[in-house]
Design a protein around this motif. Structure first.
Motif, PDB file in Angstrom:
ATOM      1  N   SER A  39       0.813  -1.224   0.000  1.00 25.89           N
ATOM      2  CA  SER A  39       0.000   0.000   0.000  1.00 25.89           C
ATOM      3  C   SER A  39       0.843   1.270   0.000  1.00 25.89           C
ATOM      4  CB  SER A  39      -0.944   0.005   1.197  1.00 25.89           C
ATOM      5  OG  SER A  39      -0.210   0.042   2.403  1.00 25.89           O
ATOM      6  N   THR A  40       2.066   1.197   0.518  1.00 24.92           N
ATOM      7  CA  THR A  40       2.900   2.394   0.598  1.00 24.92           C
ATOM      8  C   THR A  40       3.615   2.717  -0.712  1.00 24.92           C
ATOM      9  OG1 THR A  40       4.740   1.074   1.437  1.00 24.92           O
ATOM     10  CG2 THR A  40       3.306   2.121   3.071  1.00 24.92           C
ATOM     11  N   GLU A  41       3.506   1.876  -1.697  1.00 26.64           N
ATOM     12  CA  GLU A  41       4.197   2.089  -2.978  1.00 26.64           C
ATOM     13  C   GLU A  41       3.409   3.064  -3.852  1.00 26.64           C
ATOM     14  OE1 GLU A  41       7.187   0.803  -3.852  1.00 26.64           O
ATOM     15  OE2 GLU A  41       7.361  -0.273  -1.959  1.00 26.64           O
ATOM     16  N   CYS A  42       3.596   4.346  -3.627  1.00 25.44           N
ATOM     17  CA  CYS A  42       2.881   5.361  -4.405  1.00 25.44           C
ATOM     18  C   CYS A  42       3.823   6.244  -5.221  1.00 25.44           C
ATOM     19  CB  CYS A  42       2.031   6.238  -3.471  1.00 25.44           C
ATOM     20  SG  CYS A  42       0.603   5.386  -2.809  1.00 25.44           S
ATOM     21  N   GLU A  43       5.108   5.939  -5.231  1.00 27.34           N
ATOM     22  CA  GLU A  43       6.044   6.841  -5.879  1.00 27.34           C
ATOM     23  C   GLU A  43       5.949   6.783  -7.399  1.00 27.34           C
ATOM     24  OE1 GLU A  43       7.515   3.104  -4.779  1.00 27.34           O
ATOM     25  OE2 GLU A  43       7.340   4.730  -3.383  1.00 27.34           O
ATOM     26  N   ILE A  44       6.515   7.786  -8.000  1.00 31.33           N
ATOM     27  CA  ILE A  44       6.443   7.970  -9.449  1.00 31.33           C
ATOM     28  C   ILE A  44       7.349   6.989 -10.182  1.00 31.33           C
ATOM     29  CG2 ILE A  44       8.239   9.745  -9.620  1.00 31.33           C
ATOM     30  CD1 ILE A  44       4.929  10.046 -11.388  1.00 31.33           C
ATOM     31  N   LEU A  45       8.451   6.572  -9.580  1.00 33.26           N
ATOM     32  CA  LEU A  45       9.416   5.730 -10.282  1.00 33.26           C
ATOM     33  C   LEU A  45       8.929   4.306 -10.481  1.00 33.26           C
ATOM     34  CD1 LEU A  45      12.733   6.933  -8.628  1.00 33.26           C
ATOM     35  CD2 LEU A  45      11.848   7.505 -10.881  1.00 33.26           C
ATOM     36  N   CYS A 101       1.831   5.856  -8.734  1.00 40.44           N
ATOM     37  CA  CYS A 101       1.835   7.071  -9.562  1.00 40.44           C
ATOM     38  C   CYS A 101       2.495   6.822 -10.914  1.00 40.44           C
ATOM     39  CB  CYS A 101       2.511   8.215  -8.828  1.00 40.44           C
ATOM     40  SG  CYS A 101       1.489   8.855  -7.496  1.00 40.44           S
ATOM     41  N   GLY A 102       3.550   6.037 -10.932  1.00 44.81           N
ATOM     42  CA  GLY A 102       4.173   5.672 -12.205  1.00 44.81           C
ATOM     43  C   GLY A 102       3.231   4.860 -13.073  1.00 44.81           C
ATOM     44  N   TYR A 103       2.537   3.900 -12.445  1.00 41.82           N
ATOM     45  CA  TYR A 103       1.561   3.089 -13.163  1.00 41.82           C
ATOM     46  C   TYR A 103       0.421   3.960 -13.680  1.00 41.82           C
ATOM     47  CZ  TYR A 103      -1.707  -0.849 -13.870  1.00 41.82           C
ATOM     48  OH  TYR A 103      -2.590  -1.765 -14.369  1.00 41.82           O
TER      49      TYR A 103
END
Length: 89
Positions: free
Chosen positions: A3-9, A13-15
């Motif tokens: 759930s904490t995987e929201c980063e752009i890389l 957010c990247g997805y």
């Protein structure tokens, strides 16, 4: 995806950016639209959880906060996470 995987890389957010790119050039589909809505909801909910966690530790926080590798960040990274849901509308 945690759930904490929201980063752009390599997170939500990247997805989301990839789905928005595909929607722009391939056209919308019901499946893509549903995925976009789910991702937006998950990103906002994680931001709310992060803000609540900081408040519970006695820290002043914004309404939405995301962490990366256990730390909370302001600046370019947080701005990219926060702007992605706006671009998805």
């Amino acid at each position: 995806m945690p759930s904490t995987e929201c980063e752009i890389l390599y997170g939500r957010c990247g997805y989301l950016h990839a789905l928005l790119f595909a929607r722009k050039y391939a056209g919308p589909s019901p499946d893509t639209q549903q995925l976009i809505k789910q991702l937006l909801q998950q990103i906002v909910e994680e931001g709310q959880r992060g803000a609540a966690q900081l408040r519970s530790m006695g820290n002043i926080s914004w309404d939405l906060m995301w962490s990366w590798h256990g730390s909370y960040y302001l600046g370019r990274w947080a701005a990219s996470v926060a702007s992605t849901p706006v671009n998805g509308l």
